[in-house]
Design a protein around this motif. Sequence first.
Motif, PDB file in Angstrom:
ATOM      1  N   GLN A 238       0.808  -1.163   0.276  1.00  0.00           N
ATOM      2  CA  GLN A 238      -0.182  -0.015   0.138  1.00  0.00           C
ATOM      3  C   GLN A 238       0.732   1.207   0.059  1.00  0.00           C
ATOM      4  N   ASP A 355      -3.823  -1.830   6.567  1.00  0.00           N
ATOM      5  CA  ASP A 355      -4.230  -0.270   6.543  1.00  0.00           C
ATOM      6  C   ASP A 355      -3.698   0.484   7.695  1.00  0.00           C
ATOM      7  N   GLN A 359      -1.302   3.447   7.635  1.00  0.00           N
ATOM      8  CA  GLN A 359      -1.565   4.803   8.354  1.00  0.00           C
ATOM      9  C   GLN A 359      -0.474   5.425   8.917  1.00  0.00           C
TER      10      GLN A 359
END
Length: 411
Positions: A238, A355, A359
């Motif tokens: 990501q 995720d 972050q």
Amino acid sequence: MSPERNVASPYLPSSAKSVRIFISTGEVSGDLQGSLLVAALKRRAEQMEMAIDILALGGDRMAQAGAQLLGHTSAIGSVGILESLPYILPTLQVQQRAKQYLQENPPDLVVMIDYLGPNLSIGSYVRQHLPQVPLVYYITPQEWVWSFGSRNTNQIINMADRILAIFPGEARYYQERGAAVTYVGHPLVDRMQDAPSREQARAQLGLADDQRAIALLPASRRQELTYLMPAMFGAAQQIQAKLPDVQFLIPLSLDAYRSAIEQAIQAYGLRATLIANQTQTVLAAADLAIAKSGTVNLELALLDVPQVVIYRVNPVTAWIAKRVLKFSIPFMSPPNLVSMEAIVPELLQDDVRPDKITQLAMELLLNPERRQQTLAGYGRMRHALGEKGVCDRAAHEIFALLVQEVNTSSI
């Protein structure tokens, strides 16, 4: 020392010019700490004009530092109940060989380093069969953080003639319970004295100064390849989508993990380089690290590298720990444990998700204020870790105990 024990070693006469020390540890971090202690013990013996033989359960680093290995334990280690099952038999086999050797060749002193279950077994054997041999526990397991009760604590106190603590909280915990404790500071303070600067590390790795680099540290235990690497590499995927120029650096902790990590790099399509035998250089070169919980967190902190720390075990192990054993900890990573404050972000168990990791990582990479908060926390942590010379202080305490036993036996 337990009050009913009066240790007097018949194996080390007052005129001794040689000494034999047995060191027991396991896993990658124990091998590192053990190697630093072996080097310090050899320096101390040289100062005292004594010959020294060091026998050990450890790994390649300890062997390179000059210890004779009775068993190789750097790859025998786990965290958790189910996770430990595959290692029971090899651990018992190594312990049996070590116990037989100790019985036939009693050392002048025994040093335990971390490695809770196996070292409680070895230490209990020494106390029962070699009661006259002094025993030092250097770097106690994190019993003082996550204690399930008094049993292990009492066993450590009763078997150890002296505890050499590396954390202030560790020293307080055992002092309050009546143990003979010396706070020596953390050995990584010594190790990091020779660490390369960011510029030196990047030059060695061929990285440009403006190249954004993230260190990924997924595993020093095999179970972590299963429980940590997918989430960590998923987060890296990501991050790479958001920052296409990013370069991932992965130091290889054990060569046995090379194939699994290379396959994962390919599967996740990461722009990553797997690097062996240069862990400290990789850490020093990084702008950020995503790391499993362990000693490496402290190395990163001493290098002023912001980090996201993650840890997860088998869900069944986690359920038993929480529901049955009432397991609860304030923090997991060493930087946070030093002063018991949240210096680095930690994600544990169900929160270990790509995720959430992404972050936190992006915030540390791109938010100057957040990075500065981390660096300020590192500064406070560093102040609490003690001055350099940690390993030499530990070696001095060990030899002082040997001399004390010599004086006792000569009365």
